[in-house]
Scaffold this motif. Structure first.
Motif, PDB file in Angstrom:
ATOM      1  N   ASP A   1       0.699  -0.626   0.278  1.00 56.13           N
ATOM      2  CA  ASP A   1      -0.355  -0.184  -0.012  1.00 56.13           C
ATOM      3  C   ASP A   1       0.672   1.084  -0.240  1.00 56.13           C
ATOM      4  OD1 ASP A   1      -2.247  -1.571   0.041  1.00 56.13           O
ATOM      5  OD2 ASP A   1      -2.328  -1.520   2.767  1.00 56.13           O
ATOM      6  N   VAL A   2       0.958   1.535  -1.184  1.00 51.21           N
ATOM      7  CA  VAL A   2       1.819   3.243  -1.350  1.00 51.21           C
ATOM      8  C   VAL A   2       1.012   4.609  -0.567  1.00 51.21           C
ATOM      9  CG1 VAL A   2       2.860   4.752  -2.916  1.00 51.21           C
ATOM     10  CG2 VAL A   2       3.171   1.738  -2.832  1.00 51.21           C
ATOM     11  N   THR A   3       1.351   5.167   0.275  1.00 51.67           N
ATOM     12  CA  THR A   3       0.566   6.770   0.712  1.00 51.67           C
ATOM     13  C   THR A   3       1.419   7.809   0.524  1.00 51.67           C
ATOM     14  OG1 THR A   3       1.590   6.235   3.300  1.00 51.67           O
ATOM     15  CG2 THR A   3      -0.960   4.892   2.113  1.00 51.67           C
ATOM     16  N   VAL A   4       0.793   9.160   0.268  1.00 52.94           N
ATOM     17  CA  VAL A   4       1.575  10.026   0.603  1.00 52.94           C
ATOM     18  C   VAL A   4       1.450  10.843   1.995  1.00 52.94           C
ATOM     19  CG1 VAL A   4       1.619  12.612  -0.478  1.00 52.94           C
ATOM     20  CG2 VAL A   4       1.604  10.576  -1.904  1.00 52.94           C
ATOM     21  N   LYS A   5       2.379  10.792   2.477  1.00 56.22           N
ATOM     22  CA  LYS A   5       2.040  11.916   4.126  1.00 56.22           C
ATOM     23  C   LYS A   5       3.276  12.645   4.061  1.00 56.22           C
ATOM     24  CE  LYS A   5       4.782   8.047   6.327  1.00 56.22           C
ATOM     25  NZ  LYS A   5       4.538   7.139   7.224  1.00 56.22           N
ATOM     26  N   THR A   6       3.035  13.264   5.467  1.00 51.41           N
ATOM     27  CA  THR A   6       4.047  14.434   6.002  1.00 51.41           C
ATOM     28  C   THR A   6       4.987  13.627   6.902  1.00 51.41           C
ATOM     29  OG1 THR A   6       3.108  16.233   4.840  1.00 51.41           O
ATOM     30  CG2 THR A   6       4.298  16.639   6.091  1.00 51.41           C
ATOM     31  N   ILE A   7       5.889  13.463   6.500  1.00 51.28           N
ATOM     32  CA  ILE A   7       6.727  13.239   8.122  1.00 51.28           C
ATOM     33  C   ILE A   7       6.958  14.584   8.396  1.00 51.28           C
ATOM     34  CG2 ILE A   7       8.879  12.047   8.724  1.00 51.28           C
ATOM     35  CD1 ILE A   7       6.988  10.120   6.954  1.00 51.28           C
ATOM     36  N   PRO A   8       6.806  14.451  10.588  1.00 48.56           N
ATOM     37  CA  PRO A   8       7.304  16.582  10.723  1.00 48.56           C
ATOM     38  C   PRO A   8       8.606  16.309  11.271  1.00 48.56           C
ATOM     39  CG  PRO A   8       5.448  14.788  11.850  1.00 48.56           C
ATOM     40  CD  PRO A   8       6.118  14.188  10.455  1.00 48.56           C
ATOM     41  N   GLU A   9       8.211  18.198  11.215  1.00 45.51           N
ATOM     42  CA  GLU A   9       9.760  18.202  11.802  1.00 45.51           C
ATOM     43  C   GLU A   9      10.035  17.687  12.830  1.00 45.51           C
ATOM     44  OE1 GLU A   9      11.008  22.221  13.886  1.00 45.51           O
ATOM     45  OE2 GLU A   9      11.171  22.151  11.919  1.00 45.51           O
ATOM     46  N   ARG A  10      11.641  17.118  12.357  1.00 43.09           N
ATOM     47  CA  ARG A  10      11.863  16.152  14.140  1.00 43.09           C
ATOM     48  C   ARG A  10      13.939  16.561  14.358  1.00 43.09           C
ATOM     49  NH1 ARG A  10      12.204  12.884   9.004  1.00 43.09           N
ATOM     50  NH2 ARG A  10      14.108  11.778   8.638  1.00 43.09           N
ATOM     51  N   GLN A  11      13.894  16.513  15.082  1.00 46.50           N
ATOM     52  CA  GLN A  11      15.297  16.404  15.760  1.00 46.50           C
ATOM     53  C   GLN A  11      16.280  14.904  15.898  1.00 46.50           C
ATOM     54  OE1 GLN A  11      16.663  19.244  16.643  1.00 46.50           O
ATOM     55  NE2 GLN A  11      18.426  18.706  17.566  1.00 46.50           N
TER      56      GLN A  11
END
Length: 272
Positions: A119-129
């Motif tokens: 299953d391919v999805t488009v999502k946003t990986i949040p800013e992270r430290q």
């Protein structure tokens, strides 16, 4: 003097090999009868024949054997050569083991006769430290070297895991490379920490990705990537940055490859 057949028996070396050793300049007969062509050896040549057989069994080439025979009294030189050969054979054994694992996985999937679905999805990986180690390494399968550096240099820093706790590998080269690859590993963290010699702490900006997650060994990586690429091609998106993997369950968590959980992520943007 010994006839070649007698020498063959005593040295436990076939006549065929004795002729090859002669042609390679490793062990020549003491004399050859000019009329009959018979080859004769001396008893004192037996140690050389035994050394050649031993070195051949260790996997040395004829050229290397010739060099070692010429330096047989140099114990330090022999030790260096043996250690180098041992390292090379270990590397070859590891590569053979890797290929056997790939074959085993392919056979299991073949016998199941079930195509893998992703299953391919488009999502946003949040800013992270993150804590990051980026180096040029010999090959992609040496990624573990970077994790080793990370663990060694942060062992006493009491680093707090990020929320969520994410471990990633980023592949910065613009194309696939067979050697000298630019790889960065990242671990999400909380808090502020000083940089070490190789571990750098930084903020990674948010990024939109097309991703697919699979459970099982890394041999499935190609199929997962193919699924992402096909989806991107048909959905009006395009790639726009170095891809990376999230290791949700990794060799750090389990020794069973079938329990690995990996997410392949490709930064994307809407096609203009």
């Amino acid at each position: 003097m010994l006839k070649i057949g007698e020498f063959s028996k005593l040295s436990r070396t076939s006549i065929r090999l004795l002729r090859i050793y002669d042609e390679a300049g490793l062990l020549a007969p003491e004399t050859i009868d000019p009329f009959t062509g018979y080859r004769y050896y001396k008893e004192c040549q037996l140690p050389a024949a035994n050394r050649i057989r031993a070195l051949k069994d260790m996997g040395f080439t004829h050229a290397a054997i010739g060099d070692l025979l010429g330096r047989w009294e140099d114990g330090a030189a022999l030790e260096r050569a043996f250690l180098l050969q041992k390292a090379q054979l270990q590397a070859e054994a590891e590569e053979t083991e890797r290929r056997l694992r790939l074959l085993d996985t392919a056979l299991v999937r073949l016998r199941k006769d079930e195509p893998m679905q992703y299953d391919v999805t488009v999502k946003t990986i949040p800013e992270r430290q993150v804590a990051s180690v980026r180096q040029i390494i010999p090959r992609y399968d040496r990624e573990g070297d970077l994790w080793g550096i990370f663990c060694q240099e942060t062992a006493r820093m009491h680093i707090q895991d990020g929320d969520p706790s994410l471990c990633a590998a980023v592949f910065h080269d613009r194309e696939f490379r067979e050697s000298d690859v630019d790889v960065e590993i990242q671990k999400s963290v909380r808090g502020t920490y000083p940089d070490t010699d190789h571990v750098k702490f930084k903020t990674v900006p948010a990024v939109e990705v097309a991703s697919a997650t699979f459970r099982g060994s890394y041999s499935q990586m190609d199929s997962a990537i193919e699924a992402v690429a096909a989806w991107v091609e048909s959905s009006g998106w395009e790639f726009c940055g170095p891809f990376f993997n999230f290791y949700h369950v990794s060799p750090h968590d389990t020794r069973n490859p079938e329990e690995f959980v990996t997410e392949v992520c490709y930064p994307v943007r809407r096609r203009a």
